[in-house]
Design an enzyme around this catalytic site. Sequence first.
Site, short mmCIF file in Angstrom:
data_model
loop_
_atom_site.label_atom_id
_atom_site.label_comp_id
_atom_site.label_asym_id
_atom_site.label_seq_id
_atom_site.Cartn_x
_atom_site.Cartn_y
_atom_site.Cartn_z
CB CYS A 110 -5.96 -47.76 -38.27
SG CYS A 110 -7.16 -46.68 -39.07
CG HIS A 152 -8.49 -45.77 -33.40
ND1 HIS A 152 -7.24 -46.31 -33.61
CD2 HIS A 152 -9.08 -45.73 -34.62
CE1 HIS A 152 -7.09 -46.56 -34.90
NE2 HIS A 152 -8.19 -46.23 -35.54
CD GLU A 153 -13.14 -45.98 -34.77
OE1 GLU A 153 -13.39 -45.36 -35.82
OE2 GLU A 153 -12.32 -46.91 -34.73
CG HIS A 156 -10.53 -42.44 -37.79
ND1 HIS A 156 -9.55 -42.35 -38.75
CD2 HIS A 156 -10.41 -43.69 -37.27
CE1 HIS A 156 -8.88 -43.49 -38.82
NE2 HIS A 156 -9.38 -44.32 -37.92
ZN ZN Z 1 -8.78 -46.24 -37.56
#
Ligand code: ZN
Length: 188
Positions: A110, A152-153, A156
């Site tokens: 990341c 993953h995004e 966030h």
């Molecule tokens: Zn990340």
Amino acid sequence: MLLKIVAVGHPVLRQTPRTLTPKEIRSPEIKDLIEHMRGTLRDAPGVGLAAPQIGQSLNLAVIEDRAEYHEAATAAELKERERVPVDFHVLINPRIELLSDSQVSFFEGCLSLPGFMAEVPRSHSVRVTCLDHHGKQKVIEAKGWYARILQHEIDHLQGKIYIDRMQSPTFSTLDNYQRHWKNRVVNR
Ligand code: ZN
């Protein structure tokens, strides 16, 4: 303009960002933000960048997995990860459905934790409903590495970081990943 990427520990990475209206999405401010995020992502380089990572608590992320990034990987690695190029695009106010019963585990990193990686179990395939850069609704069905990037995004955009989901004993510096983990058979 390159934006500063905030590192883990910054509270903005743990907040739930606010949604954007279609009108806002078409505003010059958001258009500029998307362009700056595109430049920052390419400069890093990385395959995804969420607005909280540049200190903006907005429900927006950009993704791009360019073919040139794949040159460092072997054909076997790309095949195992089901990694294919993904054109630049924007995700706004996404909702995600995990479509797989079982998970696949691979190492990921990341931009907000530079120099580290860990094995993270993720759904093999996903369906994402979001708005695009015009503020129009869009449905994305993805599998393999692209599905991993989306998960993953979107994490966030829910105040989560991969370290919340990783298999902790695999957490490694990049150097130790190359030395000790890279060629290990992953647990499917
Ligand atoms: Zn990340």
